[in-house]
Design an enzyme around this catalytic site. Structure first.
Site, PDB file in Angstrom:
ATOM      1  N   CYS A  46      60.795  45.969  47.942  1.00 58.43           N
ATOM      2  CA  CYS A  46      61.561  45.181  49.305  1.00 58.43           C
ATOM      3  C   CYS A  46      60.845  44.004  49.923  1.00 58.43           C
ATOM      4  O   CYS A  46      61.483  43.388  50.385  1.00 58.43           O
ATOM      5  CB  CYS A  46      61.496  46.374  50.346  1.00 58.43           C
ATOM      6  SG  CYS A  46      62.293  47.781  49.862  1.00 58.43           S
ATOM      7  N   ALA A 114      61.229  59.664  37.680  1.00 56.57           N
ATOM      8  CA  ALA A 114      61.171  58.593  38.633  1.00 56.57           C
ATOM      9  C   ALA A 114      61.762  57.147  38.079  1.00 56.57           C
ATOM     10  O   ALA A 114      60.686  56.249  38.271  1.00 56.57           O
ATOM     11  CB  ALA A 114      59.918  58.431  39.296  1.00 56.57           C
ATOM     12  N   GLY A 116      63.879  54.923  38.625  1.00 62.97           N
ATOM     13  CA  GLY A 116      64.408  53.889  39.447  1.00 62.97           C
ATOM     14  C   GLY A 116      65.666  53.366  39.258  1.00 62.97           C
ATOM     15  O   GLY A 116      66.659  54.224  38.727  1.00 62.97           O
ATOM     16  N   ALA A 117      65.900  52.261  39.531  1.00 65.37           N
ATOM     17  CA  ALA A 117      67.438  51.699  39.180  1.00 65.37           C
ATOM     18  C   ALA A 117      67.159  50.107  38.758  1.00 65.37           C
ATOM     19  O   ALA A 117      66.252  49.771  38.244  1.00 65.37           O
ATOM     20  CB  ALA A 117      67.926  51.491  40.687  1.00 65.37           C
ATOM     21  N   GLY A 248      73.158  43.949  43.511  1.00 70.03           N
ATOM     22  CA  GLY A 248      72.757  45.339  43.843  1.00 70.03           C
ATOM     23  C   GLY A 248      72.176  45.825  42.698  1.00 70.03           C
ATOM     24  O   GLY A 248      71.996  45.270  41.535  1.00 70.03           O
ATOM     25  N   ALA A 283      63.454  65.089  39.782  1.00 67.25           N
ATOM     26  CA  ALA A 283      63.736  63.813  39.999  1.00 67.25           C
ATOM     27  C   ALA A 283      63.981  63.053  41.354  1.00 67.25           C
ATOM     28  O   ALA A 283      64.255  64.140  42.342  1.00 67.25           O
ATOM     29  CB  ALA A 283      65.293  63.454  39.263  1.00 67.25           C
TER      30      ALA A 283
END
Length: 460
Positions: A46, A114, A116-117, A248, A283
């Protein structure tokens, strides 16, 4: 006899799960192995736009804990190492070294996914040109900072006007670049309603940012040197020295899906309240679907706040305790230059899709007493359920000192308050901080009146 936890992904969820499990387990009971394909662990994605803008002076300020620090705590962190397959029956992970290509099998007693994206990148002509960047990892941030170090970068185009888009528009402005942001939606920042988005557009244009909406990007012009020269959006050609894709992210679930785990309608891995996706498989973070407490639907919301909570819950459960994730209400906050933006709960489209009847109330106020020299304007919009008056959502667009008021609304939604109950909340007051009637109270009072006005007369 110790049991082995294998964690795939070394950022917020993964390292939080590993650390929590190790902290709560008996000495020598757990072996924790973390597989991380990148160069860094436990960093703030972030914060990347603010490092690029110069608000954060150094990359390392974004790193909470290095691989070496995790190893000192007893975690076997294997960097530049990726999981390529999961065999749930054998309870093993296929592993490959990113740099050397070495492969091996790693058994597990408990597995934490884990992953993420990943950024949403449309397959457009020229999308692989030099000078086009995503903003998902520290490595990508480093590439942008390095690229902006060249003195001939004068024009930036940001594709996408959501969270990352507006934050990167601010970064480009802070760097002194002529900045254009383009999005196919009618107004920027679709995380708020269009009437609030129009306020964001007006403010951004007042900062000198060109805002092009209602226009999808068709492709990129590329020079003979292989570098992007322009962005094409319909009949509009936007010259560019650097392009940032801020469309996004989507859950990185390929590994989980191939292993046969359930993927929800939102695109994320489905888990139970304990963050368990299958027996001995957990997860969390940006790769999962979570429960929305208002709509009742599974949603994908990629935020570090949730990811860290997921990790702590997973680690607690693996260590023999009990933890449960209670869901989300969609609270988020962002800024572009001096403009602050926040939202929580449901917007109008979300409320309609969930089947709610609702009323809205919008008020304009100031961040401090109106006579205070530093008073700034803000607009607050509230959604309340018809008849019951239960608070369903709130949105804030304003200048410095506005947006953190969203936490009051978030707390009210979390606890099922009505707008009528909110009208006399005991909020703090002093002229440097708020008007005597804070915008939260004024918006709640106006919404309560709208609820009362919408109640039909009882049949005779």
């Amino acid at each position: 006899m110790s049991k082995r936890i294998v964690v795939v992904g070394g950022d917020a969820t993964g390292m939080s799960a590993a650390s929590t499990a190790l902290r709560h387990a008996d000495s020598g009971e757990l072996e924790v192995v973390v597989l991380e394909r990148g160069h860094h662990t436990s960093y703030s994605a972030c914060g990347i736009p603010y490092w690029i803008s110069g608000h954060v002076g150094d990359r390392d300020e974004l790193i909470a804990r290095s691989p070496e620090e995790h190893r000192e705590a007893g975690i076997d962190v294997r960097m530049r190492t990726e999981a390529t397959a999961i065999d749930l029956e054998k309870r093993s992970v296929s592993v490959r070294g990113v740099d050397d290509g070495d492969t091996y099998e790693l058994g597990f007693d408990e597995l934490v996914i884990a992953t993420g994206a990943v950024p949403t990148v449309p397959p457009l002509p020229g999308a692989d040109a030099e000078g086009i960047f995503g903003v998902q990892s520290l490595e990508q941030g480093e590439e942008i900072v390095k690229d902006l170090g060249h003195g001939d970068r004068r024009r930036a185009v940001v594709v996408g006007a959501g969270y990352i888009g507006v934050e990167m528009a601010e970064a480009m402005v802070a760097r002194g670049l002529e900045t254009t942001i383009v999005d196919q939606a009618p107004e920027p920042f679709t995380q708020v309603d269009p009437d609030m988005g129009a306020l964001i557009r007006e403010a951004m244009e007042g900062m000198g940012i060109t805002v092009l909406t209602g226009a999808g990007v068709d492709g990129f012009d590329v020079g003979e040197d292989g570098r992007v020269t322009a962005v094409r959006a319909g009949d509009t050609v936007l010259p560019a020295d650097i392009v940032v894709i801020g469309l996004g992210v989507k859950p990185n679930v390929e590994l989980a899906a191939d292993a046969g785990l359930t993927i929800g309608a939102s695109g994320g891995i489905v888990t139970d309240v304990r963050m368990q996706a299958a027996p001995r498989v957990w997860a969390g973070g940006d790769c999962v679907e979570v429960h929305h407490r208002l709509s009742g639907r599974g949603v994908h919301i990629a935020l570090g706040t949730h990811a860290n909570k997921h990790g702590r819950i997973i680690g607690t459960n693996i260590a023999g305790g009990y933890g449960a994730f209670p869901g989300v209400i969609g609270t988020a906050i962002s800024k572009v230059c001096s403009l602050e933006i926040a939202r929580t709960g449901l917007g109008e489209a979300e409320a309609s899709a969930a089947g709610f009847g609702y009323v809205t109330a919008t008020v304009e106020s100031t961040t401090t007493a109106g006579y205070w020299p530093e008073a700034e304007l803000m607009t607050v919009k509230v959604l309340a359920e018809q008849r019951t008056g239960r608070l369903l959502g709130a949105q804030i667009v304003g200048r410095a000192g506005s947006a953190k008021r969203i936490d009051v609304f978030a707390t009210a939604i979390w606890n099922g308050m009505t707008v009528e109950e909110m009208t006399f909340m005991d909020l703090s007051y002093a002229p440097p901080f708020s008007p005597v009637w804070d915008a939260v109270l004024v918006a709640a009072r106006k919404a309560a009146k709208e609820v009362q006005a919408a109640v039909p007369a009882s049949p005779v």
